[in-house]
Design a protein around this motif. Structure first.
Motif, PDB file in Angstrom:
ATOM      1  N   LYS A   3      -9.189  -9.477  -5.629  1.00 26.41           N
ATOM      2  CA  LYS A   3      -8.196  -9.678  -6.686  1.00 26.41           C
ATOM      3  C   LYS A   3      -6.813  -9.651  -6.054  1.00 26.41           C
ATOM      4  N   TYR A   4      -5.983 -10.580  -6.465  1.00 25.66           N
ATOM      5  CA  TYR A   4      -4.652 -10.686  -5.877  1.00 25.66           C
ATOM      6  C   TYR A   4      -3.589 -10.284  -6.893  1.00 25.66           C
ATOM      7  N   TYR A   5      -2.627  -9.508  -6.447  1.00 24.76           N
ATOM      8  CA  TYR A   5      -1.530  -9.055  -7.286  1.00 24.76           C
ATOM      9  C   TYR A   5      -0.223  -9.356  -6.557  1.00 24.76           C
ATOM     10  N   GLU A   6       0.835  -9.464  -7.321  1.00 25.48           N
ATOM     11  CA  GLU A   6       2.133  -9.755  -6.714  1.00 25.48           C
ATOM     12  C   GLU A   6       2.676  -8.573  -5.918  1.00 25.48           C
ATOM     13  N   ASP A   7       2.527  -7.358  -6.430  1.00 36.64           N
ATOM     14  CA  ASP A   7       3.102  -6.178  -5.796  1.00 36.64           C
ATOM     15  C   ASP A   7       2.138  -5.485  -4.846  1.00 36.64           C
ATOM     16  N   LYS A   8       0.994  -6.064  -4.613  1.00 32.16           N
ATOM     17  CA  LYS A   8      -0.029  -5.436  -3.790  1.00 32.16           C
ATOM     18  C   LYS A   8       0.296  -5.609  -2.306  1.00 32.16           C
ATOM     19  N   GLU A   9       0.100  -4.539  -1.535  1.00 36.69           N
ATOM     20  CA  GLU A   9       0.312  -4.616  -0.104  1.00 36.69           C
ATOM     21  C   GLU A   9      -0.845  -5.379   0.533  1.00 36.69           C
ATOM     22  N   GLU A  10      -0.524  -6.208   1.508  1.00 40.16           N
ATOM     23  CA  GLU A  10      -1.551  -6.999   2.166  1.00 40.16           C
ATOM     24  C   GLU A  10      -2.301  -6.132   3.173  1.00 40.16           C
ATOM     25  N   ASP A  11      -3.619  -6.158   3.099  1.00 35.77           N
ATOM     26  CA  ASP A  11      -4.457  -5.408   4.015  1.00 35.77           C
ATOM     27  C   ASP A  11      -4.843  -6.325   5.170  1.00 35.77           C
ATOM     28  N   THR A  12      -4.397  -5.996   6.370  1.00 33.96           N
ATOM     29  CA  THR A  12      -4.649  -6.860   7.521  1.00 33.96           C
ATOM     30  C   THR A  12      -5.838  -6.387   8.346  1.00 33.96           C
ATOM     31  N   ARG A  13      -6.524  -5.347   7.890  1.00 32.84           N
ATOM     32  CA  ARG A  13      -7.679  -4.863   8.628  1.00 32.84           C
ATOM     33  C   ARG A  13      -8.816  -5.872   8.547  1.00 32.84           C
ATOM     34  N   ALA A  14      -9.724  -5.759   9.476  1.00 32.65           N
ATOM     35  CA  ALA A  14     -10.886  -6.645   9.478  1.00 32.65           C
ATOM     36  C   ALA A  14     -11.754  -6.367   8.249  1.00 32.65           C
ATOM     37  N   CYS A  15     -12.334  -7.408   7.702  1.00 35.56           N
ATOM     38  CA  CYS A  15     -13.258  -7.312   6.568  1.00 35.56           C
ATOM     39  C   CYS A  15     -12.579  -6.749   5.315  1.00 35.56           C
ATOM     40  N   ALA A  16     -11.289  -6.971   5.164  1.00 34.99           N
ATOM     41  CA  ALA A  16     -10.538  -6.391   4.045  1.00 34.99           C
ATOM     42  C   ALA A  16     -11.000  -6.949   2.700  1.00 34.99           C
ATOM     43  N   GLY A  17     -11.319  -8.232   2.642  1.00 36.22           N
ATOM     44  CA  GLY A  17     -11.747  -8.829   1.379  1.00 36.22           C
ATOM     45  C   GLY A  17     -13.060  -8.264   0.893  1.00 36.22           C
ATOM     46  N   ILE A  18     -14.019  -8.144   1.792  1.00 38.73           N
ATOM     47  CA  ILE A  18     -15.316  -7.588   1.414  1.00 38.73           C
ATOM     48  C   ILE A  18     -15.181  -6.113   1.082  1.00 38.73           C
TER      49      ILE A  18
END
Length: 75
Positions: A3-18
């Motif tokens: 889920k994407y939000y405007e104020d959400k910090e981007e997670d750059t770690r591996a496998c972040a989406g899963i």
């Protein structure tokens, strides 16, 4: 999918989406919400098994030297 939000910090770690989808699946499952169990107890019962397997495969692909050519599994 994550889920994407405007104020959400981007997670750059591996496998972040899963990781995000797996966490959301566990926390929104009836086992946790209605029955009040811990997410670890729900995992032992076999809930969200497909995402758990995908997360494991993504983390395992980080150690696989062939992934340099094939890329990481997951999203």
């Amino acid at each position: 999918m994550p889920k994407y939000y405007e104020d959400k910090e981007e997670d750059t770690r591996a496998c972040a989406g899963i990781r995000e989808d797996f966490r959301a699946c566990l926390l929104e499952h009836d086992c946790v919400v209605k029955e009040g169990k811990m997410p670890s107890e729900c995992l032992k019962e076999g809930h969200c098994k497909a995402l758990q397997t995908s997360f494991f495969e993504c983390k395992r692909s980080m150690l696989d030297t062939r992934s340099r050519f094939r890329g990481r599994k997951g999203y």
